[in-house]
Design an enzyme around this catalytic site. Structure first.
Site, PDB file in Angstrom:
ATOM      1  N   ASN A  62      46.480  10.724 -50.270  1.00 12.07           N
ATOM      2  CA  ASN A  62      45.946   9.231 -50.737  1.00 12.07           C
ATOM      3  C   ASN A  62      44.633   8.947 -50.026  1.00 12.07           C
ATOM      4  O   ASN A  62      44.620   8.691 -48.924  1.00 12.07           O
ATOM      5  CB  ASN A  62      47.013   8.232 -50.502  1.00 12.07           C
ATOM      6  CG  ASN A  62      46.569   6.880 -50.761  1.00 12.07           C
ATOM      7  OD1 ASN A  62      45.517   6.488 -51.371  1.00 12.07           O
ATOM      8  ND2 ASN A  62      47.290   5.762 -50.263  1.00 12.07           N
ATOM      9  N   VAL A  63      43.653   8.875 -50.727  1.00  6.62           N
ATOM     10  CA  VAL A  63      42.387   8.628 -49.992  1.00  6.62           C
ATOM     11  C   VAL A  63      41.981   7.407 -49.311  1.00  6.62           C
ATOM     12  O   VAL A  63      41.262   7.409 -48.528  1.00  6.62           O
ATOM     13  CB  VAL A  63      41.227   8.831 -51.144  1.00  6.62           C
ATOM     14  CG1 VAL A  63      41.153  10.538 -51.527  1.00  6.62           C
ATOM     15  CG2 VAL A  63      41.006   8.082 -51.870  1.00  6.62           C
ATOM     16  N   ASN A  89      35.448  10.825 -56.395  1.00  7.99           N
ATOM     17  CA  ASN A  89      35.715  10.275 -57.827  1.00  7.99           C
ATOM     18  C   ASN A  89      36.895   9.379 -58.000  1.00  7.99           C
ATOM     19  O   ASN A  89      37.056   8.473 -58.874  1.00  7.99           O
ATOM     20  CB  ASN A  89      35.930  11.450 -58.732  1.00  7.99           C
ATOM     21  CG  ASN A  89      36.364  11.199 -60.064  1.00  7.99           C
ATOM     22  OD1 ASN A  89      35.731  10.588 -61.033  1.00  7.99           O
ATOM     23  ND2 ASN A  89      37.931  11.254 -60.218  1.00  7.99           N
ATOM     24  N   SER A 141      29.643   3.205 -60.707  1.00  2.49           N
ATOM     25  CA  SER A 141      29.850   2.769 -62.018  1.00  2.49           C
ATOM     26  C   SER A 141      28.792   1.824 -62.588  1.00  2.49           C
ATOM     27  O   SER A 141      28.087   1.166 -61.567  1.00  2.49           O
ATOM     28  CB  SER A 141      31.266   2.116 -62.389  1.00  2.49           C
ATOM     29  OG  SER A 141      31.425   1.421 -63.604  1.00  2.49           O
ATOM     30  N   TYR A 154      36.885  -4.373 -58.961  1.00 10.39           N
ATOM     31  CA  TYR A 154      36.178  -3.054 -59.090  1.00 10.39           C
ATOM     32  C   TYR A 154      34.815  -3.140 -58.980  1.00 10.39           C
ATOM     33  O   TYR A 154      34.169  -2.200 -58.470  1.00 10.39           O
ATOM     34  CB  TYR A 154      36.396  -2.631 -60.692  1.00 10.39           C
ATOM     35  CG  TYR A 154      36.321  -1.576 -61.114  1.00 10.39           C
ATOM     36  CD1 TYR A 154      36.969   0.008 -60.717  1.00 10.39           C
ATOM     37  CD2 TYR A 154      35.224  -1.355 -62.065  1.00 10.39           C
ATOM     38  CE1 TYR A 154      36.564   0.853 -61.336  1.00 10.39           C
ATOM     39  CE2 TYR A 154      34.701  -0.057 -62.702  1.00 10.39           C
ATOM     40  CZ  TYR A 154      35.454   1.111 -62.048  1.00 10.39           C
ATOM     41  OH  TYR A 154      35.034   2.377 -62.583  1.00 10.39           O
ATOM     42  N   ALA A 156      32.856  -4.967 -57.217  1.00  9.47           N
ATOM     43  CA  ALA A 156      32.753  -4.998 -55.849  1.00  9.47           C
ATOM     44  C   ALA A 156      32.725  -3.747 -54.964  1.00  9.47           C
ATOM     45  O   ALA A 156      31.829  -3.369 -54.226  1.00  9.47           O
ATOM     46  CB  ALA A 156      33.275  -5.995 -54.971  1.00  9.47           C
ATOM     47  N   LYS A 158      32.483  -0.751 -56.482  1.00  6.50           N
ATOM     48  CA  LYS A 158      31.423   0.403 -56.852  1.00  6.50           C
ATOM     49  C   LYS A 158      30.249  -0.257 -56.664  1.00  6.50           C
ATOM     50  O   LYS A 158      29.255   0.745 -56.438  1.00  6.50           O
ATOM     51  CB  LYS A 158      31.458   0.504 -58.543  1.00  6.50           C
ATOM     52  CG  LYS A 158      32.992   0.909 -59.062  1.00  6.50           C
ATOM     53  CD  LYS A 158      33.082   2.415 -58.690  1.00  6.50           C
ATOM     54  CE  LYS A 158      34.237   3.025 -59.295  1.00  6.50           C
ATOM     55  NZ  LYS A 158      34.596   4.545 -58.892  1.00  6.50           N
TER      56      LYS A 158
END
Length: 246
Positions: A62-63, A89, A141, A154, A156, A158
């Site tokens: 889990n990164v 990724n 993104s 999401y 924020a 990216k």
């Protein structure tokens, strides 16, 4: 083109990550296919790579977990001697309007998407500096460039990846290490499959090319950035979005 290189691709069990892993392997890299909740999918990616005569392994981590990332990087370096290419990724979405978004959903997306990228770079940076070489490619993104309603967390995360990319590029560049970001737009993956046709058509109309992209088109840019052809490119954000963010 990438013969003898060791690549770690996070979230490589499906979608863009899977295509990146396969594409790097085709160019000769030995690929570590990282996954968190989808071991079966990761193993399918590994098998696809091996079918083409190349080599890969899967690794569950889990990164978002700082310590676990440290263990993963340490074990991989001990086993394979080096890591030449890191592709951050791994990413998730927990969409909702800002006024309805829970703290937990905001934190979770930041933890995986942004902190996960920090965690891997942080733990790998010492090895990269020791090698005096390396390629870090972070998947951002178009949402991090333009913003998107219902995706404050999401977007924020990216956008944060873009800042992280530029800072890391400045810190590591003097040792020959490049750090770049790729910002995909509307790409045909499992993540976008659930969008309604109306939403998809609306998004396509926002692109200059009037179509969705493919994971393969993103992977080609990542392969380029991982290659010697991109040795003089660092700190950049390359959009693969059909002209959506022009």
């Amino acid at each position: 083109m990438l013969e003898g290189k060791v690549a770690l691709v996070t979230g490589a069990g499906r979608g863009i990550g899977r295509e990146i892993a396969i594409s790097l392997a085709k160019e000769g890299a030995f690929v570590v296919v990282n996954y968190n909740g989808s071991k079966e999918k990761a193993e399918e990616t590994v098998e696809e790579i091996k079918k083409s005569g190349k080599d890969a392994v899967s690794y569950g981590c889990n990164v978002a977990d700082f310590a676990a990332c440290g263990e993963m990087i340490g074990e991989l370096i001990k086993k394979y001697g080096r890591i030449d290419i890191l592709v951050n990724n791994a990413g998730i979405t927990k969409d909702n309007l800002l006024m309805k978004m829970s703290e937990q959903d905001f934190d979770r997306v930041i933890d995986v998407n942004l902190k996960g990228s920090f965690n891997t770079i942080r733990h790998l940076s010492r090895q990269l500096l020791k090698q005096r070489s390396g390629k870090v490619i972070n998947i951002s993104s178009v949402a991090g460039v333009m913003g998107n309603p219902g995706q404050a967390n999401y977007c924020a995360s990216k956008a944060g990846i873009i800042g992280l990319t530029k800072s890391a590029a400045r810190e590591l560049g003097s040792r020959g290490i490049t750090v770049n970001a790729v910002a995909p737009g509307l790409i045909e993956t499992e993540m976008t499959k659930d969008l309604s046709e109306a939403v998809k058509e609306s998004l396509k109309e926002q692109t200059l090319l009037k179509r969705a992209g493919t994971a393969g088109e993103v992977a080609k840019v990542v392969v380029f950035l991982a290659s010697e052809a991109a040795d003089y490119i660092t700190g950049q954000v390359i959009s693969v979005d059909g002209g959506m963010a022009v």
